[in-house]
Design a protein around this motif. Structure first.
Motif, PDB file in Angstrom:
ATOM      1  N   ASN A 166       0.856  -1.181   0.000  1.00  0.00           N
ATOM      2  CA  ASN A 166       0.000   0.000   0.000  1.00  0.00           C
ATOM      3  C   ASN A 166       0.890   1.227   0.000  1.00  0.00           C
ATOM      4  O   ASN A 166       1.900   1.278   0.710  1.00  0.00           O
ATOM      5  N   THR A 189       0.778   5.625  -0.203  1.00  0.00           N
ATOM      6  CA  THR A 189       0.101   6.911  -0.354  1.00  0.00           C
ATOM      7  C   THR A 189       1.151   8.004  -0.418  1.00  0.00           C
ATOM      8  O   THR A 189       2.029   8.070   0.444  1.00  0.00           O
ATOM      9  N   ASP A 229      -1.543  13.987  -0.920  1.00  0.00           N
ATOM     10  CA  ASP A 229      -2.863  13.906  -0.283  1.00  0.00           C
ATOM     11  C   ASP A 229      -3.911  13.550  -1.341  1.00  0.00           C
ATOM     12  O   ASP A 229      -4.671  14.413  -1.797  1.00  0.00           O
ATOM     13  N   PRO A 230      -3.919  12.278  -1.756  1.00  0.00           N
ATOM     14  CA  PRO A 230      -4.844  11.914  -2.832  1.00  0.00           C
ATOM     15  C   PRO A 230      -6.312  12.115  -2.452  1.00  0.00           C
ATOM     16  O   PRO A 230      -7.120  12.501  -3.303  1.00  0.00           O
ATOM     17  N   GLU A 242      -4.985   7.022  -8.702  1.00  0.00           N
ATOM     18  CA  GLU A 242      -5.172   5.957  -7.705  1.00  0.00           C
ATOM     19  C   GLU A 242      -5.325   4.639  -8.442  1.00  0.00           C
ATOM     20  O   GLU A 242      -6.032   4.564  -9.452  1.00  0.00           O
ATOM     21  N   ASP A 246      -5.704   0.179  -7.839  1.00  0.00           N
ATOM     22  CA  ASP A 246      -5.837  -0.999  -6.976  1.00  0.00           C
ATOM     23  C   ASP A 246      -5.606  -2.200  -7.884  1.00  0.00           C
ATOM     24  O   ASP A 246      -6.405  -2.491  -8.767  1.00  0.00           O
ATOM     25  N   ASN A 253       0.076  13.609  -5.914  1.00  0.00           N
ATOM     26  CA  ASN A 253      -0.906  12.881  -5.103  1.00  0.00           C
ATOM     27  C   ASN A 253      -1.192  11.518  -5.727  1.00  0.00           C
ATOM     28  O   ASN A 253      -1.651  11.431  -6.868  1.00  0.00           O
ATOM     29  N   TYR A 254      -0.934  10.488  -4.970  1.00  0.00           N
ATOM     30  CA  TYR A 254      -1.002   9.153  -5.546  1.00  0.00           C
ATOM     31  C   TYR A 254      -1.309   8.146  -4.454  1.00  0.00           C
ATOM     32  O   TYR A 254      -0.714   8.170  -3.370  1.00  0.00           O
ATOM     33  N   LYS A 255      -2.241   7.271  -4.762  1.00  0.00           N
ATOM     34  CA  LYS A 255      -2.554   6.195  -3.826  1.00  0.00           C
ATOM     35  C   LYS A 255      -2.556   4.890  -4.597  1.00  0.00           C
ATOM     36  O   LYS A 255      -3.092   4.832  -5.713  1.00  0.00           O
ATOM     37  N   ARG A 298      -2.631   0.399  -4.215  1.00  0.00           N
ATOM     38  CA  ARG A 298      -2.615  -0.870  -3.503  1.00  0.00           C
ATOM     39  C   ARG A 298      -2.338  -1.947  -4.530  1.00  0.00           C
ATOM     40  O   ARG A 298      -2.881  -1.916  -5.647  1.00  0.00           O
ATOM     41  N   THR A 303       6.237   8.417  -5.922  1.00  0.00           N
ATOM     42  CA  THR A 303       6.679   7.229  -5.184  1.00  0.00           C
ATOM     43  C   THR A 303       8.149   7.309  -4.798  1.00  0.00           C
ATOM     44  O   THR A 303       8.692   6.344  -4.273  1.00  0.00           O
TER      45      THR A 303
END
Lengths: 809, 282
Positions: A177, A179, A182-183, A323, A325, A359-361, A363, A424
């Protein structure tokens, strides 16, 4: 060129430099004369052949093996079970310590009491010929108890799904995971949020020469010589020693010509370990050559990812967040020793990479399943990260009514922003996204193509243009594997030696897979030393003869192995002029080596031939000054230290037509920045070959499995590799931003084509189908999928123009 | 990928080949070009005890006009047929179709007769023979006989050939001035077995078409005629012909194309081939 400032002359601009020239490959004549030294062709005295009886089940307990009849069959030397072989070869676990939480189960060379994928070796038949071994294999009776197979990666983590390795607790091999920035706030504040699901088919490498090994254990010396088509001889030396209980020095790995690798041949394969163990057991040479059918079931597969992606944009086109997943299925084991978590990890690292977006999230979940193992294949993770990123960017552009070029111009990291880092934490030394974009648009004549597209639309012909910017990891330092505890060297070495006639021999730890490593090493040494290319001979692929090093993977051979060769060549030149100075009673600094002779550096006048220098050094050293020792052999090693990776960048564009569900590729353009170009022809071939493999993944290649874990298309008739007839012309252009980490400034080029091609094709297809409201994000883009997407779009009433003839009712 | 052991016999005559087949029954296979059989042997999908090589039999490699037909011997290779002026003149459907068959190396060895005898459901040649309404010449233990294409293809790899029969040649009706032919197929890559293919013949009757024969391949267990669509085309109604395919064809989906895709593409092909049939000959 990226920089407006003219670069000063460097060491690369030496007289008669071969750097940057498309010189012919020295091994070309040998290969085209049919005198390549491929392991598949190797014959040794007393050599026997092994064939593996493989599990027909994706998951089954082995209740009993009856091999009595096979043992009596004609020509059979030995029949060995997994349990018997486990006495000779210890199991392994494919984890790395820096992939925190990554777990896997012990894997044996052959199944001991349970087979975990269709194709896992269960019994080894060793016989005088491959044909006799295959005959005997049909006589082995194995009593299997089929077990439930975990095949759908999307349900692999469900509580009701059986756990493949109960000791591990669940089917989750690895989860990451991340982050950055601030996505959540960025998505909340966005003018538009666009979501899409992406799918990437499982595919494989299909090397022209299958995996091949001749293992020769010599009981007299206690040594094992492994002739192996591999990308990493020293890695294999280490691993064979560990699992066969031998010292590394007692293992010699020889890797001459290799008929293609693409990452397929950088892993530890259970059946190759078994072959080595059988040689130790039988004390004679044992040959294993995977046939085409077992290649499909046992070569590593790759990709097989499903992702949910989201992008946040402002109304003016500014991208504010990404973002993802990601779920990927890797088979029943993480592959040793590089692990099967790397691809998902790369997807997390690389998504959004070309863009200035903090901003990046992300998983990523890596799950076990009862299918062939997956691992690193050309452009590991890059095609996925690039397609998700570029697919989302295009969807965002379409939503806000912006040209795909404009949204990229607005958001790609500025060319003057370096050095900088990604969300990242990837460190970029110097990239050239905007220069590459400008060059690409000029090469393809973008306005003309758009006009042609519009004109043809009115005639019911639907063409599309798609772009894909990308970054690529090359020249990895120790960060990839060494820091995770794997004994995989990230440095390479070169030995350069001048003999008594002035001829030069280079021993390099970089390896040749058919891509031209030998040519590049020879060019670099000839230039560094100042000698004609045709007197430089390169030796590679032999742990007894070459310096210790990493080999060829992750686009590193030219950038790292090449720099070691450059430094060794320079060191030898210094030694040569020192000798010449002693002979000529001249200041060595006033001398140089050019065109194969020692010359006066100022005037270029020849002072001494290298043959004469060699004669004196080797036969009349008594005439040299007292105390002077000539050293006509130099050794240098190199590993990048300034940056963990040398990132390259590039952009690709695809122009195509969609008709009746079929995609016709009309043109493909690539602008790539791999720093200093050592050999433009080889670089362009690498880019084109990479593009073709990317196009394969986008349009044709897929390992199709049924719900029981049976591969449905494990043959060349049904597994569709890209063929010349369907390929477009591929135009390649370059921007040059050398890395300052090395003197040569070369970065890798081997995977750039594969990284960007699928995304460019996907975006072009969606551009072509935009009037119908159909969007495809699941690769490969087969006629089935395209027709089905068009049909669904029509049923949704999404099309705002009349459907053309040829769309399904 | 090594074949199981087999014995090998080289037949010098059709009679010898038929006698060998009769003596060994199901355990023997004829080999001509070997382009399907050798791959099956290597994958051990087929393991005959005896291979009877018919390549040395004289008189089977000829292309000749005999009476009102074009005779193509069982050993005529695709490349030979493609280059033969007699084929171009009297059987232009084959000249259109053969370039779609696999690749040059395969066309150099593969035989038209072998393809018809093997009756692969996705192969071009059976459909061409069916569209042409050709006759298939057969020699068996009871002598020679001729079977019409409409009666030859019976099911999946199943034909009118008995276990001791050998296909000796194909007799094609000569192409006449009013005859029209059409051919098209969809394949994922050039040279692949078709996902859907269509071979067609017709006779021009003024602005319309008569004697329409539409032979689809890769749309069922063997090459199959779309008789409803044929009638609709003869009636001059292309849309009705496309609609009739729903009743004419019943394909099963495979990994390259779902049933829906195959049916959709069959309609696309019909429109395309109907256009070819309506073109004036050059």
């Amino acid at each position: 060129m990226t920089r407006d400032v003219p670069s000063p002359l460097t060491a690369l601009d030496r007289p008669n430099s071969y750097i940057g020239r498309a010189v012919p490959r020295p091994n070309l004549a040998r290969l085209t004369e049919g005198r390549g030294e491929y392991v598949s062709d190797l014959v040794l005295p007393r050599m026997v052949h092994v064939v593996y009886v493989r599990s027909p089940h994706a998951h089954a307990r082995i209740r009993a093996i009856d091999a009595a009849e096979a043992k009596r069959a004609k020509g059979v030397v030995a029949v060995v079970t997994g349990r018997e072989l486990a006495e000779v070869c210890t199991p392994w676990v494919g984890v790395l310590t820096h992939m925190v939480g990554l777990k896997s189960a012990p894997q044996h060379a052959m199944a001991v009491d349970r087979a975990c994928w269709q194709g896992e070796a269960v019994v080894a038949i060793v016989a005088r010929t491959r044909a006799l071994a295959e005959d005997a294999a049909e006589l082995v009776e194995i009593d299997y108890e089929p077990l439930p197979a975990v095949t759908d990666m999307m349900t692999a983590l469900d509580p009701q799904t059986p756990v493949i390795h109960p000791a591990l607790g669940d089917n989750l091999a690895f989860e990451r995971n991340f982050t950055g920035g601030d996505p959540a706030a960025a998505f909340a504040a966005a003018d538009h949020v666009i979501e899409a699901d992406f799918g990437f088919g499982r595919h494989t490498g299909v090397t022209l020469e299958p995996r091949a090994m001749v293992a020769d254990f010599n009981a007299g010396t206690g040594r094992l010589t492994a002739y192996l088509g591999t990308q990493a001889p020293h890695m294999m030396q280490n691993i064979l020693s560990i699992h066969l209980g031998m010292s590394e020095q007692q293992i010699r790995v020889v890797c001459k010509d290799v008929g293609g690798s693409f990452g397929i041949k950088v892993h530890v394969y259970a059946d190759e370990m078994a072959t080595a163990a059988l040689s130790k057991l039988l004390k004679r040479p044992v040959k294993f050559v995977a046939d085409r059918l077992e290649s499909f079931l046992t070569d590593i597969h790759a990709r097989d990812h499903r992702l949910k992606g989201r992008i946040a944009v402002k109304a003016d086109g500014t991208i504010t967040a990404f973002e993802i997943d990601d779920v990927t299925g890797i088979g029943p084991y993480s592959v040793y020793p590089r692990t099967s978590a790397v691809e998902a990890n790369q997807v997390v690292n690389l998504t959004g990479g070309p863009y200035a977006c903090p901003n990046y999230k992300a998983r990523a979940r890596v799950v076990f399943q009862n299918k062939t193992v997956t691992c690193q294949y050309r452009a590991v993770g890059h095609p996925i990260a690039t397609a998700v990123t570029e697919g989302l960017v295009d969807l965002a552009a379409r939503r806000i009514g912006m040209d795909p070029v404009e949204i990229r111009r607005k958001n790609l990291i500025r060319d003057d922003a370096y050095p900088c880092a990604s969300a990242t934490g990837l460190k970029f030394e110097a990239l050239s996204h905007h220069a590459a974009l400008d060059k690409l648009l000029a090469m393809m004549d973008y306005p003309k193509l758009r006009a042609e597209q519009a004109a043809l639309r009115t005639k019911g012909i639907h063409r599309g243009i798609g772009f894909a910017s990308f970054i690529e990891i090359t020249n990895p330092g120790a960060a990839f594997y060494g820091v995770g505890g794997a004994r995989i060297s990230s440095q390479d070495g070169a030995v350069v030696r001048m003999d008594a006639t002035g001829a030069v021999t280079v021993q390099t730890s970089a390896t040749e897979q058919g891509q031209g490593t030998e040519a590049v090493i020879a060019q670099v040494v000839a230039t560094a030393l100042g000698v004609p290319l045709d007197i430089v001979r390169v030796i590679s692929g032999d742990t007894d003869q070459t310096p210790y090093g990493g080999g060829t993977w992750a686009s590193r051979a030219a950038g790292i192995g090449g720099e070691a060769a450059w430094q060794a060549g320079k060191a030898l030149r210094a030694n040569v002029v020192a000798v010449a100075g002693a002979i000529l009673q001249a200041d060595p600094d006033s001398l140089d080596v050019r065109g194969g002779a020692v010359v006066d550096a100022a005037s270029g006048r020849e002072r001494l031939s290298l043959a004469e220098l060699g004669r004196i050094v080797y036969f009349r050293p008594d005439t040299l000054p007292p105390g002077f020792q000539a050293e006509l052999m130099a050794v240098r090693h190199y590993v990048p230290r300034g940056y963990p990776f040398a990132f390259t960048n590039g952009i690709q564009a695809s122009y195509l037509e969609v008709e009746d569900g079929f995609v016709k590729l009309l043109g493909h353009w690539v602008v790539e920045d791999c720093g200093t170009i050592l050999n433009p022809q080889l670089v362009d071939e690498q880019v084109r070959g990479g593009v073709v493999q990317g196009l394969g993944g986008a349009l044709f290649e897929q390992c199709v499995y049924d719900a029981e874990g049976q591969m449905q298309n494990a043959s060349m008739a049904d597994y569709l590799v890209p063929m010349a007839c369907e390929m477009p012309d591929i135009q390649v252009g370059h921007i040059v931003s050398p890395t300052a980490d090395s003197e040569l400034g070369a970065k890798g080029a081997g995977e750039a084509g594969t990284a960007g091609a699928p995304a460019a094709v996907m975006n072009a297809i969606n551009d072509a189908l935009a009037p119908f409201g159909a969007t495809l994000t699941e690769m490969p883009f087969t006629p089935d999928r395209i027709l089905s997407a068009l049909k669904q779009a029509r049923q949704r009433g999404g099309a705002d123009v009349a459907a053309p003839a040829g769309t399904p009712a | 990928m090594k074949p199981a052991t087999f014995a090998y016999a080289r037949a010098q005559s059709v009679a010898e080949a038929v006698a060998a087949l009769a003596a060994h029954g199901d355990e023997a296979r004829l080999i001509a070009g070997g382009q399907s059989l050798v791959a099956m042997l290597n994958m051990r999908l087929s393991a005959p005890r005896l291979l009877i090589d018919i390549n040395a039999i004289s008189g089977l490699s000829e292309i000749a006009v005999e009476g009102d037909g074009l005779r193509i011997g069982a050993l005529v290779r695709y490349t030979q047929a493609l280059r033969a002026p007699l084929v171009a003149r009297h059987a232009p459907l084959l000249t259109r179709a053969i370039p779609h068959i696999a690749h040059a190396a395969i066309r150099n060895r593969g035989t038209l007769g072998g393809s018809v005898a093997f009756a692969d459901p996705a192969a071009e040649m059976p459909a061409c023979i069916l569209a042409l309404g050709a006759d298939i010449a057969i020699s068996g233990p009871d002598g020679a006989r001729v079977v019409a294409a409409d009666d030859f293809f019976l099911g999946l790899y199943e034909t009118a050939l008995g276990p001791a029969d050998m296909l000796t040649g194909l007799n094609l009706p000569l192409h006449g001035p009013d005859r029209r032919v059409g051919f098209a197929e969809f394949a994922r890559r050039h040279g692949d077995y078709a996902m859907v293919g269509l071979a067609a013949t017709a006779t021009a009757r003024g602005a319309g078409l008569g004697d329409v024969r539409l032979a689809y391949f890769s749309m069922g267990p063997c090459a199959v005629r779309a008789r409803g669509a044929e009638q609709a085309l003869e009636a001059g109604d292309l849309d009705a012909a496309v609609a009739a395919l729903e009743a004419d064809l019943d394909p099963t989906g495979d990994i390259h194309a779902s049933r829906d895709t195959k049916m959709h593409l069959a309609g696309v092909l019909l429109r395309r081939v109907a256009g070819q049939l309506s073109e004036q000959p050059q």
